[in-house]
Design a protein around this motif. Structure first.
Motif, PDB file in Angstrom:
ATOM      1  N   THR A 142     -18.405   6.343   1.028  1.00  0.00           N
ATOM      2  CA  THR A 142     -17.926   7.336   0.055  1.00  0.00           C
ATOM      3  C   THR A 142     -16.635   8.028   0.490  1.00  0.00           C
ATOM      4  OG1 THR A 142     -19.376   8.973   1.076  1.00  0.00           O
ATOM      5  CG2 THR A 142     -20.212   7.867  -0.871  1.00  0.00           C
ATOM      6  N   LEU A 143     -16.125   7.666   1.654  1.00  0.00           N
ATOM      7  CA  LEU A 143     -14.921   8.317   2.191  1.00  0.00           C
ATOM      8  C   LEU A 143     -13.764   8.408   1.185  1.00  0.00           C
ATOM      9  CD1 LEU A 143     -14.523   9.650   4.893  1.00  0.00           C
ATOM     10  CD2 LEU A 143     -13.693   7.486   5.824  1.00  0.00           C
ATOM     11  N   PRO A 144     -13.422   7.316   0.464  1.00  0.00           N
ATOM     12  CA  PRO A 144     -12.284   7.412  -0.464  1.00  0.00           C
ATOM     13  C   PRO A 144     -12.507   8.452  -1.563  1.00  0.00           C
ATOM     14  CG  PRO A 144     -12.880   5.129  -0.097  1.00  0.00           C
ATOM     15  CD  PRO A 144     -13.968   5.959   0.503  1.00  0.00           C
TER      16      PRO A 144
ATOM     17  N   MET B 181     -18.620  16.033   1.479  1.00  0.00           N
ATOM     18  CA  MET B 181     -17.988  16.012   2.793  1.00  0.00           C
ATOM     19  C   MET B 181     -16.519  16.452   2.658  1.00  0.00           C
ATOM     20  SD  MET B 181     -17.940  12.920   5.477  1.00  0.00           S
ATOM     21  CE  MET B 181     -17.327  11.868   4.189  1.00  0.00           C
TER      22      MET B 181
ATOM     23  N   ARG C 165     -16.691   0.231   0.762  1.00  0.00           N
ATOM     24  CA  ARG C 165     -15.800   1.384   0.761  1.00  0.00           C
ATOM     25  C   ARG C 165     -14.521   1.078  -0.026  1.00  0.00           C
ATOM     26  NH1 ARG C 165     -14.090   3.094   6.313  1.00  0.00           N
ATOM     27  NH2 ARG C 165     -12.589   1.410   6.121  1.00  0.00           N
TER      28      ARG C 165
ATOM     29  N   ARG D 242      -6.129   7.214   6.959  1.00  0.00           N
ATOM     30  CA  ARG D 242      -4.884   7.011   6.210  1.00  0.00           C
ATOM     31  C   ARG D 242      -5.108   5.977   5.116  1.00  0.00           C
ATOM     32  NH1 ARG D 242      -0.391   8.783   5.163  1.00  0.00           N
ATOM     33  NH2 ARG D 242       1.042   7.217   5.979  1.00  0.00           N
TER      34      ARG D 242
ATOM     35  N   ALA E 216       0.816  -1.211   0.000  1.00  0.00           N
ATOM     36  CA  ALA E 216       0.000   0.000   0.000  1.00  0.00           C
ATOM     37  C   ALA E 216       0.849   1.259   0.000  1.00  0.00           C
ATOM     38  CB  ALA E 216      -0.917   0.003   1.220  1.00  0.00           C
TER      39      ALA E 216
ATOM     40  N   ARG F 206      -3.496  12.167   3.974  1.00  0.00           N
ATOM     41  CA  ARG F 206      -2.062  12.346   4.177  1.00  0.00           C
ATOM     42  C   ARG F 206      -1.792  12.555   5.661  1.00  0.00           C
ATOM     43  NH1 ARG F 206      -3.227  15.110  -0.287  1.00  0.00           N
ATOM     44  NH2 ARG F 206      -3.431  17.112   0.785  1.00  0.00           N
TER      45      ARG F 206
ATOM     46  N   TYR G 169     -13.596  11.275  -1.280  1.00  0.00           N
ATOM     47  CA  TYR G 169     -13.196  12.600  -0.836  1.00  0.00           C
ATOM     48  C   TYR G 169     -11.691  12.790  -1.003  1.00  0.00           C
ATOM     49  CZ  TYR G 169     -11.626  16.265   2.172  1.00  0.00           C
ATOM     50  OH  TYR G 169     -10.975  17.363   2.644  1.00  0.00           O
ATOM     51  N   PHE G 170     -10.936  11.729  -0.709  1.00  0.00           N
ATOM     52  CA  PHE G 170      -9.483  11.865  -0.770  1.00  0.00           C
ATOM     53  C   PHE G 170      -8.928  11.623  -2.169  1.00  0.00           C
ATOM     54  CE2 PHE G 170     -10.304  11.086   3.699  1.00  0.00           C
ATOM     55  CZ  PHE G 170      -9.545  12.084   4.281  1.00  0.00           C
TER      56      PHE G 170
ATOM     57  N   VAL H  21      -7.689   5.291   3.450  1.00  0.00           N
ATOM     58  CA  VAL H  21      -8.439   5.769   2.284  1.00  0.00           C
ATOM     59  C   VAL H  21      -7.744   6.941   1.623  1.00  0.00           C
ATOM     60  CG1 VAL H  21     -10.654   4.944   3.126  1.00  0.00           C
ATOM     61  CG2 VAL H  21      -9.952   7.298   3.618  1.00  0.00           C
ATOM     62  N   GLY H  22      -6.514   7.252   2.066  1.00  0.00           N
ATOM     63  CA  GLY H  22      -5.733   8.220   1.315  1.00  0.00           C
ATOM     64  C   GLY H  22      -5.458   9.530   2.013  1.00  0.00           C
TER      65      GLY H  22
ATOM     66  N   ARG I 278      -2.114   5.580  -3.299  1.00  0.00           N
ATOM     67  CA  ARG I 278      -2.904   4.616  -2.541  1.00  0.00           C
ATOM     68  C   ARG I 278      -4.390   4.968  -2.598  1.00  0.00           C
ATOM     69  NH1 ARG I 278      -0.443   5.056   1.787  1.00  0.00           N
ATOM     70  NH2 ARG I 278      -1.696   6.598   2.860  1.00  0.00           N
ATOM     71  N   ALA I 279      -4.680   6.245  -2.403  1.00  0.00           N
ATOM     72  CA  ALA I 279      -6.076   6.669  -2.428  1.00  0.00           C
ATOM     73  C   ALA I 279      -6.711   6.348  -3.781  1.00  0.00           C
ATOM     74  CB  ALA I 279      -6.172   8.162  -2.146  1.00  0.00           C
TER      75      ALA I 279
ATOM     76  N   ILE J  22      -8.755  -0.866   0.800  1.00  0.00           N
ATOM     77  CA  ILE J  22      -8.255  -1.663   1.919  1.00  0.00           C
ATOM     78  C   ILE J  22      -9.395  -2.052   2.858  1.00  0.00           C
ATOM     79  CG2 ILE J  22      -6.717  -1.647   3.930  1.00  0.00           C
ATOM     80  CD1 ILE J  22      -5.004   0.429   2.351  1.00  0.00           C
TER      81      ILE J  22
ATOM     82  N   ASP K 124       0.639   8.569  -0.886  1.00  0.00           N
ATOM     83  CA  ASP K 124      -0.693   8.668  -0.282  1.00  0.00           C
ATOM     84  C   ASP K 124      -1.748   8.843  -1.371  1.00  0.00           C
ATOM     85  OD1 ASP K 124       0.173   8.411   2.322  1.00  0.00           O
ATOM     86  OD2 ASP K 124       0.542  10.560   2.552  1.00  0.00           O
TER      87      ASP K 124
ATOM     88  N   VAL L 245       2.505   2.441   2.492  1.00  0.00           N
ATOM     89  CA  VAL L 245       2.553   3.135   3.785  1.00  0.00           C
ATOM     90  C   VAL L 245       3.938   2.964   4.389  1.00  0.00           C
ATOM     91  CG1 VAL L 245       1.521   3.284   6.076  1.00  0.00           C
ATOM     92  CG2 VAL L 245       0.093   2.780   4.102  1.00  0.00           C
TER      93      VAL L 245
END
Lengths: 246, 418
Positions: free
Chosen positions: A110-112, B1, A168, B323, A57, B328, A114-115, B325-326, A86-87, A92, A83, A59
């Protein structure tokens, strides 16, 4: 490195140590996974499975060797780029505590998006919005009932929580899905159902699945099985090596 | 969000502990702010009380003591000065105006000041504002009295009411001059100075009342014919007087002249200089009050730290998920610091609201009880500076859990620790 172009994940001559007193070393000579493959990584706890996933990943970075994901060398990227990478490309699923307790089911899914603008874009291409895509995925995972969706996530059963986590990980169609013992807290009969759901979704999205577990009863369904045992206790300390089984 | 709404939802999830942290900061900040406002308002209020007066003259004593009894009506004059000295000095060239002041009597806890019409004409407060009447007129006769705004309010007097004055400044006095009641001839507008709590009568009235008392002894006989004005003048004494000069530049010379006055030992003080001396005396108390409230703010911030630290495990898990989900590491740190900042800011804003609410509610009471009128005005740059310092300290304290979670988020990799 000959087949690295064909593989979506390629680890070569990799050595990783925490650099702490427990001088545990993880060594991976070659690990290559092809696009769309479903790989079962098996190993007892403490053998460095999670460390390996963290390396994939991006990290963690290995002391030596290369990590190539989707033709990109993670070692050559800076932290922010990894980062972002990965996003964009990796979903994961953890063993447990996957969900953020104060977000709703749909917000958790839906969190991913956003990033990662890329995954938001992908989600919008499949459905109109990340929210509708989340609902679509949840429906596929048999989780779209109003009863479940409107519940605070802490009130969901473990199996339901893991399915939300799967949705997710899958939203926005990342190329790689990493699951770190996602079924370990489920009943035996629920496990197979969860894996079947995961397979179906991965197949539909064309995602590659790396599934880690210490539970060998699950390995039948997978394309490939990699044993990840604690071996060769070297005098210098502990080390783990990968052994291809299939 | 977005990150902000994520932080907000995280707050709502921990309503109770976040609320407690905010409360502790609110209370400590409002204490600090209240002390700070009281301090500066007490100063302004004191400074506002003397305006335009170039010299204050009284019997020989310390400058602070003279300042306190002549202007702030705190304490009593040790000795009086002769009327003749007053007359001589007030006629000196360069003197523009003079206000004689006699004190030592009270009416139901409010001080009685004997003076003449110069008081109404020349007394200035709050950067040059003159006294103004709300009702009635200045005193015309010896038995007329003009009331300060608080006296009239508190005691419910109206024009024409009769007032009995007691000797001595206390609430309960042994000797009352009840044979010579005064009549309310006017009521002053509120000034926010000690004048609000004074009964102002003429020197003649003041003197007659004492003449009765002196000549009649305990029997309180009264024979107005026995006291002609001329006789009064000869034995008249006053407690202090205020001087206005043609030019402020001559104040030092005039001060020296008065201090070397032949007929009796006098002290002349420059109000500004005496005020500075007063601040030096009061400064120690102020500083200790301020440092205690600073300590309370530190305790408040630490209770926030404790509350943030107790939710560490929860947050560590949360951040590992973010982290994965991306998010930083910087965003993780920003979330944690943002939380500390939000708590501190909320505490500061609520603290300001609490202080201003209390001022609004308690304004009248403070003015009545302590003669301290606290105006509702926007924070001074100094006060804003203090609050910014508190906010900054909040962020610095937030760094402690912030950096820990940040480190975890790097070392945990993609595992969620139980």
């Amino acid at each position: 490195m000959t087949n690295s172009t064909a593989s979506i994940i390629g680890l070569d001559n990799l050595v990783f140590g925490w650099g702490r007193s427990d001088d545990f070393l993880l060594e991976v000579e070659h690990l290559h996974v092809a696009r769309g493959e479903r790989v079962f990584l098996h190993g007892p706890s403490g053998s460095g499975k999670t460390t390996l996933l963290s390396l994939i990943a991006g990290v963690l970075l290995p002391q030596t060797g290369t990590v190539r994901i989707l033709e990109r060398e993670l070692n050559r990227m800076n932290g922010a780029a990894r980062d972002r990478f990965r996003a964009d490309h990796i979903g994961i699923i953890f063993q447990q505590f996957n969900l953020i307790p104060y977000l709703s089911v749909v917000e958790n899914v839906t969190l991913p998006c956003y990033f990662s603008p890329l995954r938001r874009h992908n989600a919008k291409q499949r459905s109109q919005s990340p929210q509708t895509e989340a609902l679509r995925l949840l429906e596929h995972l048999d989780m779209a009932h109003a009863r479940i969706i409107d519940k605070p996530v802490a009130e969901l059963s473990v199996g339901q929580q893991q399915r939300v986590a799967a949705a997710r990980a899958l939203i926005g169609s990342p190329e790689i899905l990493i699951a770190d013992e996602p079924t370990s807290s489920m009943d035996a009969d629920r496990r197979q159902a969860f894996i079947d759901l995961l397979f179906r979704e991965c197949a539909e999205l064309g995602s590659t699945l790396v599934f880690v577990s210490h539970d060998k009863s699950l390995l039948e369904s997978f394309d490939r099985h990699i044993d990840f045992g604690r071996s060769n206790p070297a005098p210098a300390g502990d080390s783990s090596r990968l052994r291809e089984v299939s | 969000m977005n990150i902000a709404s994520l932080a907000l939802k995280s707050f709502r999830n921990r309503k109770l502990t976040t609320g407690l942290a905010i409360t502790s900061i609110t209370l400590s900040v409002s204490l600090l702010l209240a002390v700070e406002i009281l301090r500066s308002e007490a100063r302004t209020s004191f400074t506002n009380t003397v305006s335009g007066t170039d010299l204050i003259v009284g019997a020989r004593s310390g400058p602070v003591q003279l300042l306190l009894y002549s202007v702030f009506r705190i304490g009593d004059p040790t000795q009086n000065i002769d009327w003749s000295s007053y007359e001589e000095i007030s006629r000196l060239p360069g003197v523009k105006w003079s206000i004689p002041l006699s004190m030592g009597d009270s009416h139901r806890g409010f001080r009685v000041i004997g003076t003449d019409r110069n008081f109404f004409e020349h007394y200035r407060y709050a950067r040059g504002r003159p006294l103004a009447l709300r009702l009635g007129g200045w005193f015309e006769h010896a038995e007329d009295a003009v009331l300060g705004a608080d006296v009239a309010n508190r005691l419910g007097y109206r024009l024409g009411d009769e007032i009995v004055v007691a000797h001595g400044a206390g609430d309960e006095s042994f000797v009352t001059h009840d044979d010579r009641p005064f009549r309310v001839s006017g009521i002053l507008e509120r000034t926010g100075t000690p004048v609000d709590r004074n009964l102002i009568i003429s020197l003649e009235g003041f003197e007659q009342m004492h003449a009765d008392w002196r000549s009649g002894g305990g029997e309180h006989s009264h024979d107005p014919l026995a006291h002609r004005a001329g006789a009064l003048d000869a034995e008249r004494e006053i407690s202090a007087f205020l001087l206005g000069l043609d030019s402020r530049a001559t104040a030092i010379g005039m001060q020296r002249k008065i201090n070397q006055f032949d007929a009796e030992p006098l002290s002349a003080i420059l109000p500004g200089v005496a005020l500075l001396q007063l601040w030096e005396t009061v400064g120690l108390v102020e500083d200790s009050l301020l440092s205690i409230s600073v300590l309370v703010v530190i305790v408040g911030l630490f209770s926030m730290l404790i509350i943030l630290m107790t939710s560490m495990n929860e947050r560590r898990r949360e951040m590992a998920i973010l982290r994965s989900v991306g998010a930083r590491p910087g965003q993780v740190l920003a979330l944690m610091l943002g939380e500390a900042l939000c708590i501190t800011l909320a505490g500061i804003l609520l603290g300001i609201a609490l202080v201003y609410g209390s001022i609004m509610l308690g304004q009248g009471w403070m003015a009545r009880e302590f003669g301290l009128f606290i105006p509702l005005q926007w924070l001074s740059p100094g006060q804003i500076g203090i609050l910014l310092l508190v906010a900054l300290s909040g962020v610095i304290i937030g760094l402690i859990p912030g950096i820990r979670v940040y480190r975890y988020s790097l070392s945990d990799g993609i595992s969620v620790r139980v």
